[in-house]
Design a protein around this motif. Structure first.
Motif, PDB file in Angstrom:
ATOM      1  N   ALA A  20       0.846  -1.216   0.000  1.00  0.00           N
ATOM      2  CA  ALA A  20       0.000   0.000   0.000  1.00  0.00           C
ATOM      3  C   ALA A  20       0.877   1.261   0.000  1.00  0.00           C
ATOM      4  CB  ALA A  20      -0.913  -0.007   1.217  1.00  0.00           C
ATOM      5  N   ARG A  21       2.008   1.190   0.735  1.00  0.00           N
ATOM      6  CA  ARG A  21       2.920   2.354   0.827  1.00  0.00           C
ATOM      7  C   ARG A  21       3.416   2.760  -0.561  1.00  0.00           C
ATOM      8  NH1 ARG A  21       6.337   0.277   4.376  1.00  0.00           N
ATOM      9  NH2 ARG A  21       4.885   0.923   5.984  1.00  0.00           N
ATOM     10  N   ARG A  22       3.710   1.769  -1.397  1.00  0.00           N
ATOM     11  CA  ARG A  22       4.198   2.072  -2.759  1.00  0.00           C
ATOM     12  C   ARG A  22       3.199   2.950  -3.511  1.00  0.00           C
ATOM     13  NH1 ARG A  22       6.219  -3.396  -3.541  1.00  0.00           N
ATOM     14  NH2 ARG A  22       4.300  -3.905  -4.648  1.00  0.00           N
ATOM     15  N   SER A  23       1.896   2.631  -3.390  1.00  0.00           N
ATOM     16  CA  SER A  23       0.869   3.393  -4.128  1.00  0.00           C
ATOM     17  C   SER A  23       0.749   4.820  -3.604  1.00  0.00           C
ATOM     18  CB  SER A  23      -0.499   2.729  -3.983  1.00  0.00           C
ATOM     19  OG  SER A  23      -0.419   1.379  -4.272  1.00  0.00           O
ATOM     20  N   VAL A  24       0.874   4.972  -2.279  1.00  0.00           N
ATOM     21  CA  VAL A  24       0.746   6.326  -1.701  1.00  0.00           C
ATOM     22  C   VAL A  24       2.013   7.127  -2.014  1.00  0.00           C
ATOM     23  CG1 VAL A  24       0.373   7.670   0.398  1.00  0.00           C
ATOM     24  CG2 VAL A  24      -0.738   5.474   0.160  1.00  0.00           C
ATOM     25  N   GLU A  25       3.185   6.479  -1.862  1.00  0.00           N
ATOM     26  CA  GLU A  25       4.436   7.207  -2.124  1.00  0.00           C
ATOM     27  C   GLU A  25       4.545   7.614  -3.592  1.00  0.00           C
ATOM     28  OE1 GLU A  25       7.329   5.794   1.498  1.00  0.00           O
ATOM     29  OE2 GLU A  25       7.554   4.758  -0.414  1.00  0.00           O
ATOM     30  N   ARG A  26       4.058   6.767  -4.472  1.00  0.00           N
ATOM     31  CA  ARG A  26       4.113   7.108  -5.903  1.00  0.00           C
ATOM     32  C   ARG A  26       3.319   8.403  -6.138  1.00  0.00           C
ATOM     33  NH1 ARG A  26       2.417   3.166 -10.954  1.00  0.00           N
ATOM     34  NH2 ARG A  26       3.002   4.644 -12.586  1.00  0.00           N
ATOM     35  N   MET A  27       2.187   8.545  -5.440  1.00  0.00           N
ATOM     36  CA  MET A  27       1.394   9.776  -5.570  1.00  0.00           C
ATOM     37  C   MET A  27       2.140  10.974  -4.955  1.00  0.00           C
ATOM     38  SD  MET A  27      -2.140  10.850  -3.667  1.00  0.00           S
ATOM     39  CE  MET A  27      -1.449  10.893  -2.023  1.00  0.00           C
ATOM     40  N   VAL A  28       2.626  10.790  -3.729  1.00  0.00           N
ATOM     41  CA  VAL A  28       3.279  11.912  -3.035  1.00  0.00           C
ATOM     42  C   VAL A  28       4.513  12.392  -3.803  1.00  0.00           C
ATOM     43  CG1 VAL A  28       4.502  12.546  -0.902  1.00  0.00           C
ATOM     44  CG2 VAL A  28       2.374  11.269  -0.752  1.00  0.00           C
ATOM     45  N   ASN A  29       5.209  11.436  -4.461  1.00  0.00           N
ATOM     46  CA  ASN A  29       6.446  11.805  -5.175  1.00  0.00           C
ATOM     47  C   ASN A  29       6.203  12.325  -6.581  1.00  0.00           C
ATOM     48  OD1 ASN A  29       7.910  11.049  -2.952  1.00  0.00           O
ATOM     49  ND2 ASN A  29       8.183   8.937  -3.652  1.00  0.00           N
ATOM     50  N   LEU A  30       4.937  12.301  -7.004  1.00  0.00           N
ATOM     51  CA  LEU A  30       4.621  12.768  -8.362  1.00  0.00           C
ATOM     52  C   LEU A  30       4.943  14.253  -8.465  1.00  0.00           C
ATOM     53  CD1 LEU A  30       3.187  11.197 -10.699  1.00  0.00           C
ATOM     54  CD2 LEU A  30       1.142  12.488 -10.075  1.00  0.00           C
TER      55      LEU A  30
END
Ligand code: 13P
Ligand code: SF4
Length: 357
Positions: free
Chosen positions: A345-355
């Motif tokens: 789940a962290r991967r999906s949230v971090e991918r958004m935050v790092n966009l």
């Protein structure tokens, strides 16, 4: 809620307190002249939205919570839908779902108290796995998060092989673990377009999905969830307001149905709605969203008139000052996520935050 002050409080505390932290003594909650003085600057801010007669009930808890925060090395994150005594009284960081996620990631505090709903606390825990994340009432859910499970996402992937999946942050960690990337209402269009795909599965909010589809050429495949607060507004209700007052400005959250958005002068996330009021400074505005937000903005813009068709989010309203105080005293309710689910789940949230925008 029942507030435990006697010997039962100790029993309760021993049963609930997180092992790493000592239980703190129950503060005195009398409205003394010292409390009145210490909280006077806060009252000056909220005096347009909290009657003076109610302040002695809030002030001692606000004072106690602000002291306990320092003792616990804690930070309070509050969503824009929290009531004014929380939003203006005890929060260190306020904002929409995206801002709260970004700030949680940056915070140095050891403890985060999330004043919002459960998916927001889970998102903070995903981004800050080494911090203790507390939610003052773990029953604070969300109709969108409740509308879909991880197994539903797996079935969607089977039905649409190769089509990337975007999940609104208003989902459980179990769902976030199954998707490619998360989004909020602030960045939904950018997230969808960032995938470079012709078709995207967007879940779980059917109305946010429709709004995103109206803003992009990417084909959107939607889930059927809805926000129980925003779906209650109707276009007919808004056109009646406008007929009664042609000068009225209407601004709406994209979780609203399309007939509502068709009546709006502006559509955006809670933070974008707040910015719109600050930038445009309308004489009279109707915010088509949860009604505490108009109180929070009105406290800072007393010369703007707010028309309030009041739809409350029952989940957001579970968070109240006595429960925040209990959270800090007894270190409850701690948010815990299964490590295998959390890693995905962290991967999906971090991918958004790092966009990058
Ligand atoms: P925002 O991200 O716009 O604050 O929305 C969160 C939410 O739950 C709206 O109902
Ligand atoms: Fe969920 Fe709607 Fe409440 Fe937001 S307002 S937390 S989307 S139920």
């Amino acid at each position: 809620m029942t507030y435990l002050q006697g010997p039962e409080a100790e029993t309760f505390a021993r049963a609930e307190a997180c092992d790493r932290f000592p239980v703190l003594a129950m503060p005195d909650l009398t409205y003394t002249p010292e409390v009145a003085d210490a909280t006077a600057p806060i009252y000056a801010k909220v005096r347009h939205v909290i009657p003076a007669i109610e302040w002695p009930a809030f002030a001692p808890m606000i004072h106690a919570i602000n002291r306990l925060k320092a003792e616990r090395n804690a930070v309070i994150l509050a969503h824009n839908y929290q009531t004014p005594e929380i939003f203006h009284g005890v929060a260190d960081i306020v904002g929409d779902s995206l801002q709260l996620a970004q700030e949680a990631a940056k915070s140095d505090a050891e403890v985060i108290v999330q004043c919002g709903v459960h998916f927001m606390a889970e998102t903070s825990k995903l981004l800050c796995p080494d911090k203790v994340v507390l939610i003052p009432d773990a029953r604070a859910g969300c109709s969108l998060a409740a509308s879909i499970k991880g197994a539903d996402v797996r079935r969607l992937r089977e039905a649409y092989p190769g089509v990337p999946v975007v999940a609104y942050v208003n989902t459980s960690a179990d769902v976030k673990a199954e998707v490619d990337i998360c989004c909020t209402s602030s960045n939904a269009v950018e997230v969808v377009e960032s995938l470079g795909a012709e078709r995207v599965i967007f879940l779980p909010d059917q109305y946010l999905a429709k709004w995103v589809a109206s803003q992009t050429d990417v084909e959107i495949i939607a889930w059927h969830g809805a926000c129980e607060v925003h779906e209650r507004f109707s276009g007919a209700e808004l056109s009646a307001y406008r007929e009664a007052d042609p000068g009225l400005k209407i601004i709406a959250h994209p979780e609203c149905p399309p007939d509502v958005l068709a009546e709006a002068d502006f559509t955006g996330s809670t933070a974008k709605m707040i910015k719109w009021v600050a930038d445009e400074h309308p004489e009279k505005v109707l915010m088509v969203t949860e009604c505490s937000m108009a109180d929070n903005v009105a406290a800072e813009a007393p010369d703007v008139e707010f028309v309030r068709p009041c739809n409350l989010c029952p989940h957001m309203k579970r968070i109240q000052l006595p429960k925040i105080l209990d959270s800090l005293l007894f270190m409850k309710e701690e948010v815990v996520i299964d490590p295998l689910i959390a890693a995905k789940a962290r991967r999906s949230v971090e991918r958004m935050v790092n966009l990058k925008s």
